[in-house]
Write a protein that holds these residues in place. Structure first.
Motif, short mmCIF file in Angstrom:
data_model
loop_
_atom_site.label_atom_id
_atom_site.label_comp_id
_atom_site.label_asym_id
_atom_site.label_seq_id
_atom_site.Cartn_x
_atom_site.Cartn_y
_atom_site.Cartn_z
N ARG A 249 -15.86 -4.30 17.67
CA ARG A 249 -16.01 -4.14 19.12
C ARG A 249 -15.15 -2.98 19.61
O ARG A 249 -14.26 -2.51 18.92
N SER A 250 -15.46 -2.56 20.83
CA SER A 250 -14.68 -1.47 21.43
C SER A 250 -13.26 -1.96 21.73
O SER A 250 -13.04 -3.15 21.95
N CYS A 251 -12.33 -1.00 21.80
CA CYS A 251 -10.91 -1.37 21.88
C CYS A 251 -10.26 -0.75 23.10
O CYS A 251 -10.48 0.43 23.42
N ASN A 252 -9.44 -1.54 23.83
CA ASN A 252 -8.65 -1.06 24.96
C ASN A 252 -7.30 -0.59 24.44
O ASN A 252 -6.52 -1.37 23.90
N LEU B 72 -9.04 -15.51 19.77
CA LEU B 72 -8.23 -14.30 19.70
C LEU B 72 -8.22 -13.54 21.00
O LEU B 72 -7.21 -12.94 21.38
N GLN B 73 -9.34 -13.52 21.73
CA GLN B 73 -9.36 -12.83 23.01
C GLN B 73 -8.44 -13.50 24.01
O GLN B 73 -7.85 -12.84 24.88
N LEU C 240 -10.26 -9.84 11.46
CA LEU C 240 -10.73 -10.32 12.75
C LEU C 240 -10.25 -9.45 13.90
O LEU C 240 -11.01 -9.13 14.81
N ALA C 241 -8.97 -9.05 13.88
CA ALA C 241 -8.40 -8.26 14.98
C ALA C 241 -7.27 -7.40 14.43
O ALA C 241 -6.65 -7.72 13.41
N PHE C 242 -6.98 -6.33 15.18
CA PHE C 242 -5.94 -5.41 14.72
C PHE C 242 -5.39 -4.64 15.91
O PHE C 242 -6.03 -4.54 16.96
N LEU D 267 -5.18 -6.93 21.30
CA LEU D 267 -5.69 -6.51 20.02
C LEU D 267 -7.15 -6.11 20.12
O LEU D 267 -7.90 -6.57 20.99
N CYS D 268 -7.54 -5.24 19.20
CA CYS D 268 -8.93 -4.83 19.10
C CYS D 268 -9.66 -5.77 18.14
O CYS D 268 -9.18 -6.03 17.03
N LEU D 269 -10.79 -6.29 18.58
CA LEU D 269 -11.58 -7.17 17.74
C LEU D 269 -12.41 -6.34 16.78
O LEU D 269 -12.90 -5.26 17.12
N SER D 270 -12.53 -6.83 15.57
CA SER D 270 -13.28 -6.10 14.56
C SER D 270 -14.73 -5.97 14.99
O SER D 270 -15.39 -6.95 15.37
#
Length: 465
Positions: free
Chosen positions: A86-89, A74-75, A120-122, A81-84
């Motif tokens: 983890r910090s988000c950009n 996903l990265q 997983l991501a959003f 996207l922000c990973l569940s």
């Protein structure tokens, strides 16, 4: 209750029925249009979400290997996207926005789940109140705590299984789920705007319908009211016409009863008066019955060919003695060939007779009355040959303001003159009724002090030279 109040109430009831029916039609039509617009916008939103989900699904699915760690994959595929967990950009670059495939990031959001339904991501702009577990229903609509609605679509992501044998076909297995959602705030604002338009516009339109209904009901009631007034006027005139000879008749009978039998001469004079008044009543009743039968079309005798030459010539000879006694010059002008029209000969005879009698009655001594018969093509705007019977006199004439009323029942231009000569005011009304039954045209042209011309136009049946 007087007639005005009665017709006013009838008009009000008719206007209310008009307004009620039109209001119901507008309500049903407005609700139908509102529902159609809502459903059309809703279907457009779902098609747009499905289109974006399909494009993103087809672009991402080939990049999903089954053997690698989902987070690392996903990265690489979705750096925005922000990973569940983890910090988000929250400041994506243009390249990252293009990779995700959604340019309007304030409206749409993306969520990815594994095959067990774990988030997983959003997207950073997803609603905060969304659950972290997956609802596998394809379409979901929900409302957040601040009152904003969202609509989202969920589709399955597959990946290729790389552990199959060389001679075996590739096996596709479920990798996870892709969820595309969007805010419904613009949609709800548009629906609210339409509702306000309907809420404000419907009373205005209904008011216009009510005003129009009142106006239209007035137009619809006007001929009925006029007919009612004419009927009342006719009843009053008929009663007045019958009252005068009846009063004179009764007075004469009472006087006869008081005269001694020896005064035979006085009795004879009074009996003559009784006879004269009786004849007047008889003629009046006969004219009323004839007029009623003409208007109700109760005379079912079929039309026959009528020779208008003979009709005009016979009437001229018949009235010649009366015209001579009144010192009036009566002449007729007829063509050398015979002119035929289809109609009832006795009724046409009565029509022209009334016209000639009126002309003689209102022409002073030394005057002229001329009865003419001609034929013409397309007279009076007609598209066929026409026979025209004209009665012209040099009489006193008819005022212009009264020419449109001379065909009314019991109407007299000069009541005293008409009563003196024994008229009842029904002659021209009968003439007009006969003309209408024969689908003919009867009109008048007159000038004060110069005379009048009554013109009868009949459809020409045939002519022989």
């Amino acid at each position: 209750m007087n007639s005005y109040s009665l017709f006013r109430r009838s008009r009000l009831r008719l206007a209310l029925w008009y307004a009620g029916v039109m209001g119901a039609i507008l309500s049903v039509s407005g609700f139908g249009m509102y529902r159609a617009m809502v459903q059309a916008n809703w279907a457009a939103i779902e098609r747009e979400i499905e289109s974006i989900a399909g494009t993103l699904h087809d672009s991402v699915e080939p990049l999903l290997p089954a053997a690698e760690e989902p987070t690392a994959v996903l990265q690489q595929i979705f750096p925005d996207l922000c990973l569940s967990g983890r910090s988000c950009n929250t400041t994506p670059t243009l390249i990252q926005r293009h990779t995700i495939g959604i340019s309007d990031r304030t409206t749409y959001y993306i969520r990815l789940f594994d095959r067990q339904g774990k988030l997983l991501a959003f997207s950073p702009n997803q609603p905060l109140s969304l659950p972290k577990t997956l609802n596998r229903t394809p379409w979901q609509t929900f409302r957040t705590a601040n009152g904003i609605r969202y609509h989202q679509f969920t589709t399955v992501l597959h990946s290729d299984n790389n552990h199959h044998q060389a001679n075996e076909p590739s096996v596709r297995s479920s990798w996870g789920y892709l969820q595309i959602g969007r805010t419904l705030e613009p949609f709800d604002l548009e629906i609210e705007r339409i509702q306000w338009i309907i809420a404000i516009g419907f009373p205005i339109v209904l008011s216009l319908v009510a005003a129009s209904s009142w106006w239209l009901s007035g137009l619809a009631m006007q001929p009925i009211y006029q007919s009612y007034q004419q009927q009342q006027q006719f009843t009053a005139n008929a009663a007045h016409e019958l009252r005068s000879p009846l009063a004179s008749l009764l007075a004469t009978v009472e006087a006869i009863l008081r005269i001694r039998q020896s005064d035979r001469q006085d009795i004879q004079m009074m009996l003559d008066t009784v006879e004269r008044q009786g004849r007047r009543l008889s003629h009046l009743v006969a004219d009323l019955l004839l007029l009623t039968s003409l208007e109700q079309d109760s005379l079912l005798k079929p039309f026959q060919p009528c020779c208008l030459n003979d009709l005009v010539n016979d009437l001229t000879e018949e009235f010649l003695e009366l015209a001579t006694a009144s010192d009036i010059h009566l002449t007729c002008q007829i063509p050398s060939f015979e002119v035929y029209a289809l109609g009832n000969e006795s009724q046409l005879y009565r029509l022209v007779s009334n016209l000639i009698a009126n002309a003689i009655q209102y022409t002073p001594k030394g005057g002229y009355v001329t009865v003419s018969l001609v034929t013409c093509d397309a007279c009076g705007g007609r598209n066929h040959r026409t026979a025209v019977v004209a009665v012209k006199d040099t009489g006193i004439g008819i005022p212009l303001a009264k020419q449109n009323r001379i065909f009314d029942r019991f109407y007299r231009v000069d009541g005293d003159r008409s009563r003196k000569t024994g008229g009842t005011g029904l002659g021209l009304a009968i003439a007009q009724a006969i003309a209408q039954k024969h689908q003919a045209s009867l009109r008048v042209e007159s000038q004060m002090g110069k005379g009048s011309i009554f013109t009868l136009e009949l459809t020409l049946m045939s002519s022989n030279t």
